[in-house]
Write a protein that holds these residues in place. Structure first.
Motif, PDB file in Angstrom:
ATOM      1  N   PRO A   1      22.247  17.265 103.207  1.00  0.00           N
ATOM      2  CA  PRO A   1      20.844  16.895 103.442  1.00  0.00           C
ATOM      3  C   PRO A   1      20.293  17.400 104.772  1.00  0.00           C
ATOM      4  O   PRO A   1      21.026  17.692 105.718  1.00  0.00           O
ATOM      5  N   THR A   2      18.965  17.451 104.807  1.00  0.00           N
ATOM      6  CA  THR A   2      18.210  17.684 106.036  1.00  0.00           C
ATOM      7  C   THR A   2      17.429  16.411 106.334  1.00  0.00           C
ATOM      8  O   THR A   2      16.645  15.950 105.497  1.00  0.00           O
ATOM      9  N   ILE A   3      17.644  15.856 107.507  1.00  0.00           N
ATOM     10  CA  ILE A   3      17.002  14.596 107.904  1.00  0.00           C
ATOM     11  C   ILE A   3      15.923  14.910 108.928  1.00  0.00           C
ATOM     12  O   ILE A   3      16.177  15.597 109.923  1.00  0.00           O
ATOM     13  N   GLY A   4      14.722  14.413 108.711  1.00  0.00           N
ATOM     14  CA  GLY A   4      13.618  14.670 109.623  1.00  0.00           C
ATOM     15  C   GLY A   4      13.712  13.882 110.909  1.00  0.00           C
ATOM     16  O   GLY A   4      14.748  13.286 111.239  1.00  0.00           O
ATOM     17  N   ASN A   5      12.606  13.839 111.652  1.00  0.00           N
ATOM     18  CA  ASN A   5      12.545  13.112 112.918  1.00  0.00           C
ATOM     19  C   ASN A   5      12.196  11.638 112.682  1.00  0.00           C
ATOM     20  O   ASN A   5      11.515  11.286 111.719  1.00  0.00           O
ATOM     21  N   ASN A   6      12.668  10.791 113.588  1.00  0.00           N
ATOM     22  CA  ASN A   6      12.318   9.366 113.574  1.00  0.00           C
ATOM     23  C   ASN A   6      12.701   8.699 112.247  1.00  0.00           C
ATOM     24  O   ASN A   6      11.879   8.059 111.594  1.00  0.00           O
ATOM     25  N   VAL A   7      13.951   8.848 111.868  1.00  0.00           N
ATOM     26  CA  VAL A   7      14.446   8.312 110.599  1.00  0.00           C
ATOM     27  C   VAL A   7      15.523   7.266 110.879  1.00  0.00           C
ATOM     28  O   VAL A   7      16.355   7.445 111.765  1.00  0.00           O
ATOM     29  N   ILE A   8      15.494   6.180 110.096  1.00  0.00           N
ATOM     30  CA  ILE A   8      16.542   5.158 110.160  1.00  0.00           C
ATOM     31  C   ILE A   8      17.233   5.110 108.813  1.00  0.00           C
ATOM     32  O   ILE A   8      16.573   4.972 107.778  1.00  0.00           O
ATOM     33  N   ILE A   9      18.570   5.217 108.810  1.00  0.00           N
ATOM     34  CA  ILE A   9      19.338   5.186 107.575  1.00  0.00           C
ATOM     35  C   ILE A   9      20.286   3.985 107.639  1.00  0.00           C
ATOM     36  O   ILE A   9      21.168   3.918 108.487  1.00  0.00           O
ATOM     37  N   GLY A  10      20.094   3.040 106.730  1.00  0.00           N
ATOM     38  CA  GLY A  10      20.805   1.770 106.752  1.00  0.00           C
ATOM     39  C   GLY A  10      22.269   1.892 106.382  1.00  0.00           C
ATOM     40  O   GLY A  10      22.721   2.881 105.800  1.00  0.00           O
ATOM     41  N   ALA A  11      23.015   0.832 106.681  1.00  0.00           N
ATOM     42  CA  ALA A  11      24.464   0.808 106.471  1.00  0.00           C
ATOM     43  C   ALA A  11      24.817   1.059 105.006  1.00  0.00           C
ATOM     44  O   ALA A  11      24.196   0.523 104.096  1.00  0.00           O
TER      45      ALA A  11
ATOM     46  N   ARG B   1      15.767  16.830 101.326  1.00  0.00           N
ATOM     47  CA  ARG B   1      15.144  16.581 102.625  1.00  0.00           C
ATOM     48  C   ARG B   1      14.611  15.158 102.679  1.00  0.00           C
ATOM     49  O   ARG B   1      13.910  14.710 101.766  1.00  0.00           O
ATOM     50  N   ILE B   2      14.955  14.471 103.761  1.00  0.00           N
ATOM     51  CA  ILE B   2      14.369  13.175 104.077  1.00  0.00           C
ATOM     52  C   ILE B   2      13.297  13.437 105.125  1.00  0.00           C
ATOM     53  O   ILE B   2      13.591  13.953 106.206  1.00  0.00           O
ATOM     54  N   GLY B   3      12.055  13.110 104.811  1.00  0.00           N
ATOM     55  CA  GLY B   3      10.935  13.443 105.689  1.00  0.00           C
ATOM     56  C   GLY B   3      10.931  12.691 107.003  1.00  0.00           C
ATOM     57  O   GLY B   3      11.796  11.840 107.275  1.00  0.00           O
ATOM     58  N   ASN B   4       9.946  12.981 107.822  1.00  0.00           N
ATOM     59  CA  ASN B   4       9.793  12.323 109.115  1.00  0.00           C
ATOM     60  C   ASN B   4       9.353  10.869 108.934  1.00  0.00           C
ATOM     61  O   ASN B   4       8.667  10.520 107.973  1.00  0.00           O
ATOM     62  N   ASN B   5       9.753  10.025 109.884  1.00  0.00           N
ATOM     63  CA  ASN B   5       9.315   8.627 109.929  1.00  0.00           C
ATOM     64  C   ASN B   5       9.666   7.863 108.654  1.00  0.00           C
ATOM     65  O   ASN B   5       8.842   7.140 108.099  1.00  0.00           O
ATOM     66  N   CYS B   6      10.894   8.022 108.192  1.00  0.00           N
ATOM     67  CA  CYS B   6      11.331   7.348 106.970  1.00  0.00           C
ATOM     68  C   CYS B   6      12.367   6.276 107.274  1.00  0.00           C
ATOM     69  O   CYS B   6      13.075   6.343 108.279  1.00  0.00           O
ATOM     70  N   LYS B   7      12.446   5.303 106.359  1.00  0.00           N
ATOM     71  CA  LYS B   7      13.492   4.291 106.388  1.00  0.00           C
ATOM     72  C   LYS B   7      14.262   4.356 105.079  1.00  0.00           C
ATOM     73  O   LYS B   7      13.663   4.376 103.998  1.00  0.00           O
ATOM     74  N   ILE B   8      15.577   4.362 105.182  1.00  0.00           N
ATOM     75  CA  ILE B   8      16.449   4.304 104.008  1.00  0.00           C
ATOM     76  C   ILE B   8      17.186   2.974 104.078  1.00  0.00           C
ATOM     77  O   ILE B   8      17.961   2.723 104.995  1.00  0.00           O
TER      78      ILE B   8
END
Length: 230
Positions: free
Chosen positions: A133-143, A152-159
């Motif tokens: 994957p490609t992870i954008g800026n300002n991203v939080i990926i949960g446990a 691609r995970i875009g900018n300013n995302c929460k997973i």
């Protein structure tokens, strides 16, 4: 002259590394309320994993394959964080707790990203080329989340925690579930809260809607029965 040039190049690289480490330390303070002072931060496995990765990536970039791979495995042994030397990581990465985190060879991570424990940025099979994957800026990926494949995970995302993502995610989105579902896509400031405990639950919301519909139908049936008796 050659020795002086090597010295200047080494000094420049050292300063760049220090700048990266400084941003990583700032990311820990911003991302973890338990980080009270610099002495505590120096105990964080994230700091050693990311700092060593920046050295390993530099060695990998100049085509020294064995040493960075060896060092990455040593870091994995001590921190339980596995980062392939070829992975590209931006500024201010914070890996909270870190246990079980895996970042694949062709993964790319933007700036100001937080990964919680047991996150995997992995592939989906034996495909060649860009497969992580490609992870954008300002991203939080949960446990426990798994982001798999060349997506691609875009900018300013929460997973959300435990989410499995196999498709692209647009900017400013919140994704939860297995498979991952986009449940929000309008709040551009959602990442600033650093709160993964209050993300929407689409399955629960559907059950609530069904429950309301059932109660409405039950009331209508009772009313019809009452009208027939009268």
């Amino acid at each position: 002259m050659i020795i002086f040039s090597i010295f200047l190049a080494s000094l420049f690289l050292l300063l760049v590394l220090i700048a990266y480490i400084h941003k990583d330390i700032q990311a820990i303070f911003l991302g973890d309320p338990a980080a009270k002072n610099i002495l505590e931060v120096l105990t964080y496995p994230s700091l050693y994993a990311t700092s060593m990765h920046r050295i390993n990536h530099l060695l990998w970039s100049v085509r020294i394959p064995f040493i960075p791979r060896l060092l990455s495995q040593i870091v994995r042994f001590f921190t339980f964080i596995e980062i392939h030397p070829a992975a590209r990581i931006g500024d201010a990465l914070f890996i909270d707790h870190g246990d079980g985190v895996v970042i694949g060879e062709t993964a790319e991570i933007g700036n100001n990203v937080i990964l919680y424990h047991q996150v995997t940025l992995g592939g989906t099979g034996k495909e060649k080329g860009k497969r992580h994957p490609t992870i954008g800026n300002n991203v939080i990926i949960g446990a426990g989340s798994k982001i798999l494949g060349n997506i691609r995970i875009g900018n300013n995302c929460k997973i959300g925690a435990g989410t499995i993502v196999l498709k692209n995610v647009p900017d400013h989105s919140t994704v939860v579930g297995n498979p991952g579902r986009i449940v929000s896509g309008t709040n551009k400031d959602m990442v600033e809260s650093l709160d993964l405990g209050n993300v929407p639950d689409p399955i629960q919301e559907n059950f609530i809607k069904l429950e309301k519909q059932i109660k409405t139908l039950q009331k209508q049936v009772k009313d019809l029965s009452a009208n027939k008796k009268s």
